[in-house]
Design an enzyme around this catalytic site. Sequence first.
Site, PDB file in Angstrom:
ATOM      1  N   HIS A  40     -17.051 -17.865  -1.804  1.00  0.00           N
ATOM      2  CA  HIS A  40     -16.498 -16.550  -1.503  1.00  0.00           C
ATOM      3  C   HIS A  40     -17.319 -15.866  -0.429  1.00  0.00           C
ATOM      4  O   HIS A  40     -18.482 -16.211  -0.191  1.00  0.00           O
ATOM      5  CB  HIS A  40     -16.439 -15.677  -2.760  1.00  0.00           C
ATOM      6  N   CYS A  41     -16.685 -14.899   0.257  1.00  0.00           N
ATOM      7  CA  CYS A  41     -17.397 -14.067   1.220  1.00  0.00           C
ATOM      8  C   CYS A  41     -17.379 -12.635   0.686  1.00  0.00           C
ATOM      9  O   CYS A  41     -17.287 -12.431  -0.526  1.00  0.00           O
ATOM     10  CB  CYS A  41     -16.762 -14.176   2.610  1.00  0.00           C
ATOM     11  N   VAL A  42     -17.424 -11.648   1.545  1.00  0.00           N
ATOM     12  CA  VAL A  42     -17.526 -10.263   1.099  1.00  0.00           C
ATOM     13  C   VAL A  42     -16.261  -9.809   0.389  1.00  0.00           C
ATOM     14  O   VAL A  42     -16.309  -9.060  -0.585  1.00  0.00           O
ATOM     15  CB  VAL A  42     -17.823  -9.329   2.296  1.00  0.00           C
ATOM     16  N   THR A  43     -15.107 -10.291   0.842  1.00  0.00           N
ATOM     17  CA  THR A  43     -13.845  -9.803   0.278  1.00  0.00           C
ATOM     18  C   THR A  43     -12.914 -10.897  -0.239  1.00  0.00           C
ATOM     19  O   THR A  43     -11.935 -10.588  -0.904  1.00  0.00           O
ATOM     20  CB  THR A  43     -13.064  -8.999   1.345  1.00  0.00           C
ATOM     21  N   ARG A  44     -13.198 -12.173   0.074  1.00  0.00           N
ATOM     22  CA  ARG A  44     -12.210 -13.221  -0.183  1.00  0.00           C
ATOM     23  C   ARG A  44     -12.774 -14.405  -0.959  1.00  0.00           C
ATOM     24  O   ARG A  44     -13.940 -14.774  -0.795  1.00  0.00           O
ATOM     25  CB  ARG A  44     -11.651 -13.747   1.146  1.00  0.00           C
TER      26      ARG A  44
END
Length: 471
Positions: A27-31
């Site tokens: 995952h990244c910051v939002t996804r």
Amino acid sequence: MADVNRQAVEEIIEAIGGKENIASASHCVTRLRFALNDESKVDQEKLSNIDMVKGSFSTNGQFQVIIGQGLVDKVYKELVNITGIGEASKDDTKSAAEKNLNPLQRAIKTLADIFIPILPAIVTAGLLMGLNNVLTAPDIFYTGQGIVDVHEQWADFAGIINLIANTAFVFLPGLIGWSAVKRFGGNPLLGIVLGLMLVHPDLLNAWAYGAALEAGEIPYWNLFGLEIAKLGYQGQVLPILVASYVLAKMELALNKRVPDTIKLLVVAPVALLVTGFIAFVAIGPVTFTIGNWITDLFVWTFGNFAAIGGLLYGAIYAPLVITGMHHTFLAVDLQLIGSIGGTFLWPIVALSNIAQGSAALAMYFATKEDKLKGLSLSSSISAYLGITEPAMFGVNLRFRYPFICAIIGAATAGMFITISNVIAPSIGVGGLPAFFSIVADKWVPFFIGMGIAIIIPFTLTYFYAKYKKLQ
């Protein structure tokens, strides 16, 4: 809340084809980022109906599900617990996803992997150059004069800002060398040395090449009868890209063959020395010529067919984002900046981002659905600040017509600013703050272009949504 999250995560897993369809997840910051075994098993309708999901899209072999900042961390941990797949880094997921790419997609992904890590330095430089423009450009606050002309005490302050801003562009091959050699599997520190070597002050500055050629004053090395131009490659992209590939592959080959006891004395010196000779003898001259051909092609096209060029680039940029091919044009932007002192492509990119945000904002006013209103508003703000994926994949592509309306607005705005010869000497934030990166005497036509990119997509999307009786 934990139980609700778990149920929602189970629904997400089921919608993307079950845990057996997940090769890797991060995952990244939002996804959430998935490398799936078979993307055809994804049930888009079921996925979009999950309250927690704000959108989804597939790019570069990864299937990404937009969750939102903060919540995505909890969702990912729950997903790991449910599936038992084990936590993975973004690089792990990228590697797992590469098997889904064709050769063209892999080449595009390689360019993205090289240029995205250096974007913070380039964008920061662009913003600082914009601040320098505000201080030095005439006719912004005073007729025929800049702030530093009227208030001389600010001159040195502007000079320091300009030095800081220009550094990333003056030593651009060093940045690209670090990122490219790292991407190709070599030692990134050697990539930095290679890049800085190509802009060494003992070499003829690339920006002075034309004048030196006309005056017949190009310096040469004489290697046993072979004359090699002592030419630097400031602002050039292709020479360092190709040289970095050669350096990395040579280093990897030597590492496999040289005994551990003498690697420090052999691998790096031999790889850098041989690559350096090849760079100045062959890679540099050939790629420098190719780079100039590419520059000349774009300059000729936009110089002779400005309206068509601006219209087409404004129309195709958003579709290019869907495929990931937009990353290839970053190299063209940097090549144009290094060759002619500015790019006429990037300002169109900024307007395309604004247009996508405007279409999403229109959906906020047109819909009565709370979830869509929240997503439309937040994603439009993100697009206005240069990040368009939430707006494009979460809203505009989902309903299609907002995406088309945004393209119409971007194409119209792109045509207008291209006819007006708007140019950016640097790359900045591709949204509303983009005007800082535009040459000051073109702010007015660029602001008009921004107005077009806001009004046309918003108006078309809003009234079409009302015509469709969107709920």
